[in-house]
Structure formats: C-alpha cells, structure tokens
Write an enzyme that holds these catalytic residues in place. Structure first.
Site, PDB file in Angstrom:
ATOM      1  N   ARG A  18     -90.393  58.981 -23.945  1.00 18.82           N
ATOM      2  CA  ARG A  18     -90.387  60.345 -24.470  1.00 18.82           C
ATOM      3  C   ARG A  18     -90.553  60.379 -25.985  1.00 18.82           C
ATOM      4  NH1 ARG A  18     -85.047  62.692 -22.551  1.00 18.82           N
ATOM      5  NH2 ARG A  18     -84.468  60.538 -22.926  1.00 18.82           N
ATOM      6  N   ASN A  36     -87.650  63.576 -18.818  1.00 19.38           N
ATOM      7  CA  ASN A  36     -87.398  62.703 -17.675  1.00 19.38           C
ATOM      8  C   ASN A  36     -87.166  63.566 -16.452  1.00 19.38           C
ATOM      9  OD1 ASN A  36     -87.519  60.336 -19.165  1.00 19.38           O
ATOM     10  ND2 ASN A  36     -85.311  60.166 -19.411  1.00 19.38           N
TER      11      ASN A  36
END
Length: 89
Positions: A18, A36
């Site tokens: 990320r 996520n």
C-alpha cells in the site's frame, strides 16, 4: 481522465504494497486509493490521465520488491474527479 479498479492477489499484504502503491501513484500523478482486503488481496482505484493510469495498472502486476503477485483483476470504473491518493482501511 479514466479510472481503473484493480484487485491484486498473491503475497501482497505485509510487504509495504500500500505505501509503495501510494508513492508510485503520487509520482505518476494518479489519484485514488489503496486498501487491504480481508481475503489477503489488495484493492486499488486509479484515476487520472490514460497513460498514467495504465502505468499504475502495470505497476500493480509486480508491486514492490517483496511482493509476489499471482494475479491482477482489472475493471473499468467511473472517474469522479477525486484528488490525492490515500491508503484506506
């Protein structure tokens, strides 16, 4: 402006996917978000100029150095004019 939603499968959580995605998107001038998912995949929305979004979709196919991407599902989305790139939860 275009928008693409990607779901990245493989060893993609716990490898700075990320944060690396946000950095790459900011460098490419792409807006959107990354998060996520409970199933272990990572989902992202990329919005911006065609070439820049395509570059981010390509990036998602390999991710950061410690990621092991097995598959990337890509779908069209509707651009909303969002600004910035965020890590969401």
């Amino acid at each position: 402006m275009i928008a693409r939603r990607v779901v990245v499968h493989g060893q993609v959580q716990g490898v700075f996917f990320r944060a690396s995605c946000r950095h790459a998107a900011q460098e490419a001038g792409v807006a959107g978000w990354v998060r996520n998912r409970p199933d272990g995949s990572v989902e992202a929305l990329f919005e911006g100029p065609d070439d820049s979004v395509r570059r981010m979709v390509e990036w998602a196919h390999h991710g950061p150095p410690h990621a092991a991407v097995d598959r990337v599902d890509v779908s069209d989305d509707v651009p909303t004019g969002t600004a910035g790139f965020a890590i969401t939860y």
